[in-house]
Write a protein that holds these residues in place. Structure first.
Motif, short mmCIF file in Angstrom:
data_model
loop_
_atom_site.label_atom_id
_atom_site.label_comp_id
_atom_site.label_asym_id
_atom_site.label_seq_id
_atom_site.Cartn_x
_atom_site.Cartn_y
_atom_site.Cartn_z
N LYS A 632 1.01 -0.88 0.18
CA LYS A 632 -0.04 -0.17 0.53
C LYS A 632 0.47 1.03 -0.40
CE LYS A 632 -3.83 2.19 2.92
NZ LYS A 632 -4.42 1.82 4.08
N THR A 823 -5.98 -1.31 -3.26
CA THR A 823 -4.93 -0.20 -2.31
C THR A 823 -3.37 -0.47 -2.59
OG1 THR A 823 -5.83 -1.59 -0.68
CG2 THR A 823 -7.01 0.45 -1.00
N TYR A 825 -1.42 0.61 -3.95
CA TYR A 825 -1.02 2.25 -3.83
C TYR A 825 0.64 2.10 -4.83
CZ TYR A 825 -5.40 3.80 -3.47
OH TYR A 825 -6.72 3.65 -3.73
N VAL A 842 -6.46 8.56 -8.81
CA VAL A 842 -6.70 7.71 -7.47
C VAL A 842 -7.00 9.30 -6.36
CG1 VAL A 842 -5.13 6.59 -4.73
CG2 VAL A 842 -4.56 5.41 -7.36
N VAL A 843 -6.01 9.91 -6.64
CA VAL A 843 -6.05 10.91 -5.88
C VAL A 843 -7.94 11.74 -5.67
CG1 VAL A 843 -5.27 13.65 -5.22
CG2 VAL A 843 -4.09 11.80 -5.51
N THR A 846 -10.52 9.16 -4.44
CA THR A 846 -10.71 9.55 -3.50
C THR A 846 -11.28 10.34 -2.85
OG1 THR A 846 -8.82 7.58 -3.23
CG2 THR A 846 -9.31 8.81 -1.41
N THR A 903 -7.48 4.67 3.15
CA THR A 903 -6.78 4.53 1.97
C THR A 903 -5.44 5.22 1.56
OG1 THR A 903 -7.85 5.18 -0.34
CG2 THR A 903 -8.48 3.09 1.06
N LEU A 904 -5.13 6.01 1.64
CA LEU A 904 -4.15 6.83 1.46
C LEU A 904 -3.54 7.28 3.03
CD1 LEU A 904 -5.79 9.52 -0.69
CD2 LEU A 904 -4.85 7.23 -1.32
N VAL A 921 0.72 9.85 5.39
CA VAL A 921 0.34 9.55 3.69
C VAL A 921 0.93 8.84 3.55
CG1 VAL A 921 -0.12 10.51 1.58
CG2 VAL A 921 -0.65 12.52 3.94
N HIS A 923 2.88 7.67 0.58
CA HIS A 923 3.21 8.17 -1.29
C HIS A 923 3.42 9.72 -0.76
CE1 HIS A 923 5.73 7.09 -4.44
NE2 HIS A 923 5.56 5.79 -3.69
N ILE A 926 1.42 10.81 -4.11
CA ILE A 926 -0.07 10.60 -3.16
C ILE A 926 -0.15 12.44 -2.29
CG2 ILE A 926 -1.90 9.99 -1.73
CD1 ILE A 926 -1.24 8.49 -4.35
N CYS A 930 -2.43 15.39 -3.56
CA CYS A 930 -3.44 15.78 -2.69
C CYS A 930 -3.90 16.98 -2.03
CB CYS A 930 -2.99 14.56 -1.51
SG CYS A 930 -4.01 13.32 -1.78
#
Length: 1493
Positions: A632, A823, A825, A842-843, A846, A903-904, A921, A923, A926, A930
């Protein structure tokens, strides 16, 4: 003729040389059968029967073996020209050997008595037996490493007399060994007749011997250097317990003192001793005549010079041959050289062991696991233990032996039985209880065999049964023990083929009648051979005795069934690790060769996360959970590697760089010389750099002692703990496994080098010296761009084709196992090569419906902001739970509180002052997407709003868990500036807020000041904000003063006050629209300038105070703050601009140069009278030339002669240089605006005026100081300027007004031009330059000019053998301490030149020369600590390789001091010879690329 009557120094050296070159080293262990003796054994035997060394050597040259020895007759010996003494001894002893009927057994008994205690050790499990014989004889030097021995009974009953005898003998023997350069041991409590018989000495207080010995060394060796060396050579007394023949205690000891005159300690010195009593008596005799006093002085001087002569110590000073002493002293360097060679030969014999793997194989019967061992039962046979062994015999408890045959009669009181009885693991029996007197089943029931260990006392010790000595044991107890052995080996008692007998040799077995030997024979017969017998000892001596006794008596070679190269700590750890239960409950460290030790000190290694060889074994963690966390985007754990190695699992994905690191980088590093080395894994955020590093550690955990540094913010205690891990259970062993230490996310490569240096210093402190690295640091560091070198790898954001295929295979494995990868990611981002489309999708998906009014959305936004702007930032789980109101909800995880945003997010462990679990977070990519997405949603979330929420939410800072780390992380976000110059005014976060929501940054900063109520740095930030962005100087000064009140001793905060005043001044001048500044405005501006100058002086004074304080602190590499100097230059430059806007400048030049006063100026120009009042009021402001010149000179000196302490670019210098150049241009335009080309051709000008203007030309070219000239060595296209400087000095030197520094600067200009452009016609010849130097060094030199003069003298005259350079080096170092040391913290003296092979200019090379030999992109100035760079330099064969010897932290070359770059590169002791290259710095010559000869 014996050696004592024909001693000369050269024959002695010949013998030592001969012994060092013998192909097969002489062993004191003679084979049992005489026929097996080789020429070395025969020579050893002859020395033991007191044959003179010369006679023994004659037979040695004839290659007489044991077989031919027995055939020798008197006529043979006469023909060989042996002495009469030797012939009689040899024939007599050959006869004794022939007469003995049971030759082999008798030889065993005679030759294999007790071995002496291991040399130079103090914790060995060793005891002596009363009346036994030490199997060494009193001898002279052998091979200098094998110790010679001397025995003293020390049987005086008077304590005072006994102590005096002890001291006298120790001093005499020690001096003799030191002067003969041989190791030696003197034994007290050992009789001379019978020779070597153990008697023992009763000792009341052992400490008295140590104290008296130390005191006596100081008195008898008299001179401080000699007695300090003697204390290193003469070891403290060792007290070895003496047992009775039946192995019980008698309260006596053998006192032993080891002498080790190592070459690096003794050098070429010799050691006289002095009788203290004689000196005292001599001093009191004052009433005798001068003649009688002189006679008495000569006669009773008390000086002695002892050497080892055969089996005794002889004083050469009272020898009849008066020249013998002088010859011996003269030949001491040769003897020292032989000693050094012997040491190196001895060290080269160290070899790696594979006995750990062998032990695993034999004790399990090949299964490599004691859970499924091929042996069902174990029987242990052991002799007397030593207290130091007991803590490392836990494996006996876990083995649960069916029977334990204990031959220690005191075992129940203080031995193995007492230790294991505490664990209630045994039933105690006497051998008689094993006698078969009825049905076997009845006996088994009585003994409870196989239910509990049957502990059989085989030599008394219980039930008032007395022990037996070795001579009587067989007749008194042998029969009953034979019953035990026979019973245990019965087929109807234990399965014979599943039985392993372990002989635990805790003490030496040296007597042919030893009970343990007899018991071995019994098992040998019962089991029809030795294949089910395993023998374990912890040293080669015990093993050799055991092996040879068995071979001599039973003709059985037991060597393949013996373990002896492992310590009992390693035996213990290795056996314990063979049970899966132990691998769950205990953790094991590798020792090499398959052996392990139990890790019991992990709590004291609180800064390290140690990776053990059995990491994860026996755990019951959830594989799916760990995979979900990792794929993940969570940090990899050891479990991920563990699960990937289990049957049915796909191997862990191996990145392309993995094999290169494991097979190339690390082996190459292991071949280097520094105690601590490091290599880099550079990686973009989220690209798997840390995972790769941990994969390397996991793979090498059996070959290195691996650990991960937990917290990178404070590593002050790390070096000590790393060395503790290195030396754990290996302190007295010659080789050890290196430590592989992973450090993750250090901010600066310099921090890595600091840690490297501190580890090396800790190794030196603990006397750990090795020719290869003991610690290898794996530095895993995030970077923003590609950095690839030979010692580094770079992990980018694109997978190779091979890696892409492995990721595809892993994805297929997930699909086969129906794993939900939705998930995953972190995995998919890498697999898709950081595809922006994938991450954005993904962002966006979500964050649909994101509403900042919701608490979980607010908290998620805060975590995103933290991740983007601060590495490794997070919030503790408890903080998140409190904010989300989850603490009162049962069975509610924090992830549930974040709803779909979970999930993030991932959990992780944070290591700070306390360890806690946090949320972050998953990554970096990500997080960045975000943050970008939050600003584009319908409900826009700005960075300012999120930051404000973070600063104003009290609950974030109320909980101890994670509070300190969060405060630190938020502080960094606000304060830490960007790397680029344009982004360096404020942190990236503040810059981005300014850009996104202008004006909101002020609210954020004011809230930060409320959050950090007593933080001077935050207040300083506000002050900077107000004067830089708002030009609100009053508000800025208010915050600056608040900051200063909190931190008065901080020069950077003081500088903020200076900067506000300068900025205010420049702002006011800029706003002044008048073409010509009016007098009242000039008054206001100069008042402000004076205030700024005063603030600058305060900044400089504070910086000086800081610098002096740092010099007192160890391991503080903070550099001197030059801001005060720069700010005053800035102020002066601004004043020049102000004056240029007045009508005064053209007529003010003479005043600024100090040639006329303001009063004189007012008389010449009365029309400007209104300005003169202002100038008179602000006289200080007009001292511009002197002020600016001082600062230019200081900064030039600081940046040219000092460079960063570690090899790196000087970032401060790069930032400062353009500013200083700008100010210098203003300065020269005003004060020295002279054109040399016009001046040189002006023949009508007054000579003195021309000289003055020539000096102004020099100043314009920075040629008026040696430092300014040195700068041209580092600049491109500087040859023409240097030629101009040489011409200018050539003109000045021809006049009568030339100064000493004119000659010095002229010399510098020539040397540097010769390096840059050797073909230039303006270069003076090297010979003429040296003549000039010889002229000026005879003149008195002012303190301020010593450093440049002595540096250039040492540089040019290094090859002059008859010149007193040591004095110049010493005075240069003293001047450096005075001039530069106070501001040198975090810096080191720059090396401007390196010594070449040639003489003259061709023998001096600069950094640009060396860089031309290296590859592109390499720079010796920033890579001087890289061994590979120096290998290339060596290959170029242009620099001169110098030889010298180590002294106290430096190297001596012809009495000239040369310092290493790091003291840790040298051993502490004197004398080792090294080769190296020489560089020349202002702090003296420096050694590079040091190699031991």
């Amino acid at each position: 003729m014996s050696i004592s009557t024909r001693w000369m120094h050269r024959p002695f050296l010949n013998k030592v040389e001969k012994s060092l070159n013998i192909e097969t080293a002489v062993s004191s262990e003679l084979p049992v059968d005489i026929k097996d003796w080789n020429k070395d054994h025969v020579r050893q035997w002859m020395l033991e029967i007191k044959v003179d060394t010369d006679d023994a050597d004659i037979l040695y040259k004839q290659k007489i073996s044991g077989a031919s020895l027995c055939l020798l007759e008197m006529s043979d010996l006469t023909q060989l020209s042996l002495s009469f003494n030797a012939k009689k001894l040899i024939i007599h002893n050959i006869g004794l050997l022939k007469q003995k009927p049971q030759q082999q057994n008798d030889v065993v008994t005679q030759s294999y008595s007790l071995k002496p205690y291991p040399f130079n050790r103090f914790n060995a499990a060793h005891r002596y037996r009363e009346n036994s014989i030490l199997d060494v004889t009193e001898t002279g030097p052998k091979d200098l490493i094998q110790p010679c021995h001397e025995f003293k009974a020390l049987n005086s009953s008077n304590e005072k007399d006994r102590m005096k005898r002890y001291i006298d003998e120790v001093i005499r023997f020690a001096a003799a060994c030191m002067n003969s350069r041989t190791n030696g041991t003197i034994h007290f409590g050992v009789a001379d007749e019978p020779h070597g018989q153990i008697q023992g000495v009763s000792v009341q207080k052992t400490d008295d011997f140590d104290v008296q010995q130390s005191h006596a060394i100081e008195k008898h060796f008299r001179f401080e250097r000699n007695f300090q060396i003697a204390k290193k050579c003469i070891k403290p007394p060792r007290f070895v317990e003496v047992l009775k023949a039946d192995m019980t205690s008698i309260g006596k000891y053998v006192i032993e003192v080891d002498i080790e005159p190592s070459s690096i300690v003794c050098e070429n010195l010799y050691f006289n001793t002095y009788e203290v009593d004689r000196i005292d008596k001599k001093c009191k005799n004052e009433n005798v005549t001068q003649e009688s006093k002189a006679t008495e002085m000569k006669k009773n001087d008390g000086k002695s010079f002892f050497i080892r002569d055969s089996s005794s110590s002889r004083d050469l000073i009272i020898s009849k041959n008066s020249k013998e002493y002088e010859k011996y002293i003269k030949d001491m360097p040769n003897l020292s050289k032989l000693r050094k060679g012997a040491e190196e030969k001895h060290l080269s014999d160290v070899k790696d062991s594979v006995q750990g793997s062998k032990l695993c194989e034999m004790i399990t019967g090949g299964s490599q696991s004691l859970d499924r061992s091929n042996f069902s039962h174990y029987i242990v046979v052991a002799n007397k233990s030593h207290p130091v062994q007991l803590e490392n015999l836990d494996f006996l408890f876990h083995m649960d032996p069916v029977a334990f045959l204990d031959f220690d009669p005191e075992s129940a009181e203080n031995g193995l039985n007492k230790m294991l009885e505490e664990k209630e693991m045994s039933n105690v029996h006497l051998p008689a209880q094993y006698k078969v007197t009825g049905a076997v089943e009845d006996i088994l029931n009585k003994l409870k065999l196989t239910k509990n260990t049957s502990w059989v006392f085989c030599n008394g010790g219980i039930n008032e049964e007395n022990p037996s000595d070795v001579d009587n044991w067989l007749t008194e107890k042998g029969s009953s023990v034979h019953d035990v052995v026979s019973f245990l080996c019965r087929k109807d008692v234990l399965p014979r083929k599943k039985l392993l007998i372990i002989f635990l040799l805790l003490s030496q077995v040296s007597d042919a009648n030893d009970p343990l030997l007899e018991t071995f024979s019994m098992f040998l017969q019962e089991l029809n051979g030795g294949n089910q017998i395993l023998c374990i000892s912890d040293n080669e001596t015990t093993y050799t005795y055991w092996k040879d006794l068995i071979k001599g008596r039973y003709k059985v070679d037991i060597s393949t069934r013996c373990i002896y190269e492992l310590s009992f700590a390693e035996v213990n750890g290795t056996i314990l690790s063979l049970w899966s239960e132990n691998r769950k409950s205990s953790r094991f460290l590798p020792c090499g060769g398959g052996s392990n030790v139990v890790l019991s000190i992990e709590k004291s290694l609180e800064t390290l996360m140690v990776l053990c060889v059995n990491q994860c074994d026996g755990g019951n963690e959830d594989k799916q959970k760990h995979e979900e966390i990792f794929y993940k985007g969570g940090k990899v754990s050891w479990w991920n590697f563990y699960f990937s190695e289990q049957p049915g699992s796909m191997p862990f994905i191996k990145r392309d760089k993995f094999d290169y690191i494991v097979n190339t980088i690390i082996p190459d590093i292991c071949s280097r010389k520094r105690a601590c080395e490091f290599f880099n894994i550079f990686h973009l955020p989220g690209c798997g750099g840390t995972t790769l590093a941990m994969h390397v550690l996991w793979t090498l955990k059996d070959k290195f002692r691996c650990a991960v540094l937990k917290d990178t913010t404070d590593y002050s205690t790390v070096p000590k703990q790393v060395v503790q891990l290195l030396t754990y259970e290996t302190k007295e062993q010659p080789t050890r496994l290196p430590v592989l230490l992973l450090i993750d996310d250090f901010q600066d490569i310099c921090d890595v080098k600091k840690l490297q240096l501190q580890i090396e210093e800790e190794c030196q402190k603990q006397n750990i010296f090795s020719k290869s690295p003991q610690v290898i640091i794996v530095n895993c560091m995030r970077v923003e761009s590609r950095e690839q070198t030979d010692d580094a790898v770079f992990i980018g954001n694109r997978l190779s084709e091979k890696e892409q295929g492995l990721f595809e295979e892993k994805l297929k494995e997930f699909e086969k196992t129906n794993t939900n990868t939705k998930t995953f990611y972190g995995f998919m981002i890498l697999k898709n090569n950081f595809s922006p489309d994938y991450i954005e999708g993904v962002v966006k998906n979500t964050l649909k419906g994101f509403n900042f009014q919701h608490k979980h959305a607010q908290l998620f936004a805060v975590l995103v902001l933290l991740h983007v702007y601060c590495k490794n930032a997070l919030l503790s789980v408890s903080t998140c739970e409190e904010f989300l109101g989850l603490q009162t909800k049962a069975n509610f995880e924090v992830e549930d509180g974040f709803e779909k945003f979970s999930t993030l997010l991932t959990r992780c462990t944070a290591y700070s002052n306390i360890t806690f679990e946090g949320v972050r977070v998953i990554h970096s990519s990500i997080a960045q997407h975000c943050l970008k997405e939050l600003s584009t949603l319908s409900y826009k979330m700005s960075k300012a709003e999120i930051t404000n929420l973070l600063l104003t939410t009290d609950s974030f800072y109320e909980y101890a868990l994670g509070k300190q780390k969060l405060m630190h992380d938020v502080h960094n976000m606000l304060m830490k500036r960007g790397d680029s110059v344009e982004d360096s005014l404020f942190s990236p976060l503040i810059q981005h807020i300014m850009k996104e929501t202008p004006g909101m940054e002020e609210i954020v900063l004011l809230n930060a000041a409320k959050c950090y109520r007593k933080d001077a740095i935050i207040f300083q930030l506000l002050a900077r904000y107000y004067y830089i962005k708002k030009q609100d100087f009053n508000m800025a000064m208010s915050w600056a003063k608040k900051a200063k009140d909190l931190s008065r001793d901080n020069s950077y905060i003081c500088d903020t006050v200076s900067q506000i005043l300068v900025r205010e001044l420049k702002h006011a001048v800029h706003k002044d629209k008048d073409d010509c500044i009016k007098p009242e405005s000039l008054d206001r501006y100069l008042t402000l300038a004076e205030s700024a100058a005063e603030a600058c002086k305060e900044t400089r004074q504070t910086a000086n105070n800081e610098a002096m304080a740092r010099l007192q602190r160890l391991k503080d590499y903070t550099t001197y703050n030059t801001a005060g100097h720069l700010c005053e230059l800035q102020t002066a430059a601004t004043v020049i601009q102000i004056l240029q806007k007045t009508p005064l400048l053209n007529c003010l030049g003479q005043v600024l140069l100090g040639k006329i006063t303001i009063e004189e100026l007012s008389r010449k120009h009365p029309e400007l009278k209104q300005y003169y009042y202002v100038l008179q009021k602000h006289k200080k402001c007009l001292q511009l030339k002197h002020t600016m010149k001082d600062h230019f000179d200081f900064l030039d000196n600081f940046f040219v002669n000092l460079v960063p302490f570690f090899a790196e670019k000087d970032k401060r210098k790069e930032l400062t240089k353009p500013k200083v150049s700008r100010y210098f241009l203003q300065y020269t335009d005003l004060f020295c605006n002279i054109d040399w080309s016009e001046l040189v051709n002006n023949e009508r000008m007054n000579h003195m005026v021309k000289i003055e203007q020539t000096r102004q030309c020099l100043e314009r070219n920075k040629g008026d100081s040696y430092v300014g000239i040195l700068k041209y060595l580092y600049e491109e296209d500087s040859a023409s300027t240097l030629e101009e400087i040489i011409q200018q000095y050539d003109f000045i030197l021809k006049s009568k007004g030339a100064r000493l520094m004119d000659c010095v600067n002229f010399t510098y200009a020539n040397v540097i031009l010769a390096n840059i452009n050797p073909a230039s016609q303006y270069i003076k010849s090297h010979q003429d330059l040296c003549k000039l130097l010889f002229q000026i060094i005879d003149h008195p030199t002012p303190f301020s000019e010593i450093l440049p003069l002595h540096y250039i003298t040492v540089l040019l005259l290094w090859h002059e053998e008859n010149f007193a350079l040591p004095t110049f080096v010493s005075q240069m170092k003293t001047s450096y301490l005075k001039d530069l040391k106070p501001v040198s913290n975090g810096k080191r003296a720059a090396v401007h030149f390196y010594l070449g092979k040639d003489k003259g200019y061709g023998g001096l090379f600069s950094h640009r020369d060396i860089n031309s030999w290296l590859g592109s992109g390499q720079d010796i100035s920033t890579q001087w600590d890289d061994e590979k760079i120096w290998k290339q330099v060596r290959d170029s064969n242009k620099l001169h390789r110098v030889s010298g010897k180590i002294c106290d932290g430096f190297i001596s070359v012809a009495d000239r001091r040369v310092d290493p770059m790091f003291r840790s590169q040298l051993h502490k002791e004197y004398g080792t010879r090294v080769t190296f290259f020489i560089g020349f710095s202002m702090n003296g010559p420096v050694a590079f690329d040091i190699d031991f000869e």
